[in-house]
Design a protein around this motif. Structure first.
Motif, short mmCIF file in Angstrom:
data_model
loop_
_atom_site.label_atom_id
_atom_site.label_comp_id
_atom_site.label_asym_id
_atom_site.label_seq_id
_atom_site.Cartn_x
_atom_site.Cartn_y
_atom_site.Cartn_z
N LEU A 97 0.84 -1.19 0.00
CA LEU A 97 0.00 0.00 0.00
C LEU A 97 0.88 1.25 0.00
CD1 LEU A 97 -2.66 -1.09 2.66
CD2 LEU A 97 -2.85 -1.23 0.18
N GLY A 98 0.32 2.33 -0.52
CA GLY A 98 1.08 3.57 -0.62
C GLY A 98 0.68 4.64 0.37
N GLY A 99 -0.18 4.29 1.33
CA GLY A 99 -0.69 5.28 2.27
C GLY A 99 0.36 5.90 3.18
N GLN A 100 1.51 5.22 3.36
CA GLN A 100 2.57 5.72 4.23
C GLN A 100 3.79 6.23 3.47
OE1 GLN A 100 2.55 6.18 7.61
NE2 GLN A 100 0.38 5.74 7.38
N ILE A 101 3.66 6.41 2.16
CA ILE A 101 4.78 6.95 1.39
C ILE A 101 5.04 8.38 1.85
CG2 ILE A 101 5.54 7.70 -0.90
CD1 ILE A 101 4.07 5.35 -2.09
N ILE A 118 3.94 10.73 -14.61
CA ILE A 118 4.16 9.76 -13.53
C ILE A 118 3.79 10.35 -12.17
CG2 ILE A 118 6.60 10.37 -13.16
CD1 ILE A 118 7.03 7.28 -12.81
N VAL A 119 4.00 11.66 -11.99
CA VAL A 119 3.57 12.30 -10.74
C VAL A 119 2.05 12.39 -10.71
CG1 VAL A 119 3.70 14.39 -9.33
CG2 VAL A 119 5.73 13.58 -10.52
N ASP A 120 1.44 12.60 -11.86
CA ASP A 120 -0.01 12.70 -11.93
C ASP A 120 -0.69 11.40 -11.50
OD1 ASP A 120 -2.46 14.22 -12.89
OD2 ASP A 120 -2.59 12.43 -14.16
N THR A 121 -0.07 10.26 -11.85
CA THR A 121 -0.62 8.97 -11.43
C THR A 121 -0.61 8.83 -9.92
OG1 THR A 121 0.27 8.02 -13.48
CG2 THR A 121 -0.49 6.48 -11.79
N LEU A 122 0.47 9.28 -9.29
CA LEU A 122 0.53 9.27 -7.82
C LEU A 122 -0.52 10.21 -7.22
CD1 LEU A 122 4.33 9.30 -6.82
CD2 LEU A 122 2.69 7.46 -6.47
N TYR A 123 -0.64 11.38 -7.84
CA TYR A 123 -1.55 12.41 -7.32
C TYR A 123 -3.00 11.95 -7.35
CZ TYR A 123 -3.16 17.20 -6.45
OH TYR A 123 -3.73 18.32 -5.92
N ARG A 124 -3.35 11.15 -8.35
CA ARG A 124 -4.73 10.67 -8.50
C ARG A 124 -5.05 9.47 -7.62
NH1 ARG A 124 -7.31 12.80 -13.06
NH2 ARG A 124 -5.95 14.06 -14.38
N ASP A 125 -4.04 8.90 -7.00
CA ASP A 125 -4.25 7.75 -6.10
C ASP A 125 -4.75 8.28 -4.76
OD1 ASP A 125 -4.10 5.51 -4.46
OD2 ASP A 125 -2.31 4.74 -5.47
N SER A 126 -5.98 7.98 -4.43
CA SER A 126 -6.60 8.52 -3.21
C SER A 126 -5.95 7.99 -1.94
CB SER A 126 -8.10 8.18 -3.21
OG SER A 126 -8.31 6.77 -3.26
N SER A 127 -5.23 6.88 -2.02
CA SER A 127 -4.60 6.31 -0.82
C SER A 127 -3.29 7.01 -0.48
CB SER A 127 -4.34 4.81 -1.02
OG SER A 127 -3.36 4.59 -2.02
N ILE A 128 -2.76 7.82 -1.40
CA ILE A 128 -1.49 8.49 -1.19
C ILE A 128 -1.73 9.96 -0.88
CG2 ILE A 128 0.72 9.12 -2.25
CD1 ILE A 128 0.52 6.63 -3.95
N SER A 129 -1.10 10.46 0.17
CA SER A 129 -1.28 11.85 0.57
C SER A 129 -0.64 12.80 -0.44
CB SER A 129 -0.64 12.07 1.95
OG SER A 129 -0.60 13.45 2.28
N SER A 130 -1.28 13.94 -0.64
CA SER A 130 -0.72 14.96 -1.54
C SER A 130 0.43 15.72 -0.89
CB SER A 130 -1.82 15.95 -1.96
OG SER A 130 -2.33 16.64 -0.83
N GLU A 179 2.16 21.01 -4.02
CA GLU A 179 2.85 22.24 -4.41
C GLU A 179 3.49 22.12 -5.79
OE1 GLU A 179 4.08 23.91 0.01
OE2 GLU A 179 5.18 22.25 -0.89
N PHE A 180 3.91 20.90 -6.14
CA PHE A 180 4.48 20.67 -7.47
C PHE A 180 3.44 20.98 -8.55
CE2 PHE A 180 5.15 18.02 -11.20
CZ PHE A 180 6.50 18.19 -11.48
N PHE A 181 2.23 20.44 -8.39
CA PHE A 181 1.20 20.66 -9.40
C PHE A 181 0.64 22.07 -9.37
CE2 PHE A 181 0.88 16.00 -9.88
CZ PHE A 181 0.94 15.95 -11.26
#
Length: 298
Positions: A97-101, A118-130, A179-181
């Motif tokens: 899981l990516g919730g603690q990245i 590739i950052v956009d894919t991470l950003y759209r993952d609801s389990s990963i904090s922005s 902040e990146f986006f």
């Protein structure tokens, strides 16, 4: 009247019973995540391979008391961060899981090609904090994450704390995924992120990586990044050191070309406020910085 009240109470009781049953069913059908059955990644790294694919590397702490190594490392190839994570799951005995990245790192070659998708894919993952910190690494992130460090332990947590304390100390600007986006889509501003390097057995923030849109174009030293920090927003703490010719203070240098020709200055507890107005689109720009200096050391 009494019969009507009884009918109403009976109807309310049935409604509440049905509602509670529905809540229990929905809760029971939810995707349960048992701690012992999941792997929580704390840091991920992405490298561009020669064939155009992306190699992703994930660091996870091992919760098995019998395991000799306290850190698990998984690596896989794919075109997006989601496909890479799916292939990492095929190698792990626990659901990754990516919730603690806390930190996501990118190699220079990948950043030069562009990080938007590739950052956009991470950003759209609801389990990963922005609020995940994004960083650029000098070299291959796989080599950095798999290096046998002697003292750092969980390298993901170590990187997170190193970046966080420098941001809180006003040494470098913040660089979360959000902040990146925001900088990527706003006009008149481009993304920045810490530039990490490994020197022997130690990691350090070498400077700040500069982007033009989604592409990496160069980097500056932390000292130069201080000026970006001043213009980036409100600044309340921090220090800045520089040197000026000794003759400014009426001192005659004894020997030219030596360090004694210059006087070291340290500005401490600096505060600033910035206001930027775009008056015309031109390659030339004039920047005026007004600072309130509370302390001065010589």
């Amino acid at each position: 009247m009494l019969d009507e009240r009884k009918k109403r109470l009976s109807f309310i009781k049935r409604f509440l019973a049905l509602w509670c049953s529905g809540v229990i069913i929905v809760t029971g059908c939810g995707d349960r995540q048992i701690f012992d059955e999941t792997g929580l990644a704390t840091a991920v790294g992405y490298d561009l391979l020669k064939d155009g694919n992306i190699r992703g590397t994930a660091i996870m702490p091992s919760i098995n008391p019998e395991a000799k190594k306290k850190i698990q490392i998984f690596s896989a190839m794919g075109e997006t961060s989601k496909s890479i994570r799916d292939r990492v799951n095929l190698q792990s005995d626990k659901r990754v899981l990516g919730g603690q990245i806390r930190v996501a790192l990118y190699s220079e070659n990948l950043a030069k090609r562009g990080l938007g998708s590739i950052v956009d894919t991470l950003y759209r993952d609801s389990s990963i904090s922005s609020r995940v910190y994004l960083c650029l690494f000098e070299g291959e992130t796989y080599d950095m994450l798999t290096y046998p460090y002697s003292e750092e332990g969980n390298i993901g947590i170590y990187l997170y704390r190193m970046i966080e304390q420098n941001i809180e100390g006003e040494k470098i600007p913040s660089s979360t995924m959000h902040e990146f986006f925001r900088a990527y889509y706003d006009k008149g501003i481009d993304p920045i992120m810490p530039y990490i390097a490994r020197k022997g057995n130690e990691l350090q923030i070498k400077g700040i990586a500069l982007f033009q849109g989604e592409r990496y174009v160069g980097w500056i030293t932390p000292k130069e990044a201080f000026l970006i920090k001043l213009m980036h927003g409100k600044f309340s703490i921090g220090s800045y050191d520089t040197s000026v010719p000794a003759r400014i203070f009426g001192e005659e240098p004894k020997s030219r070309g030596s360090k004694k020709d210059r006087v070291q200055l340290v500005f401490d507890t600096i505060s600033s406020k910035s206001k930027i107005d775009l008056t015309q689109v031109s390659p030339r720009s004039l920047i005026l910085i007004y600072d309130y200096m509370r302390e001065f050391w010589n």
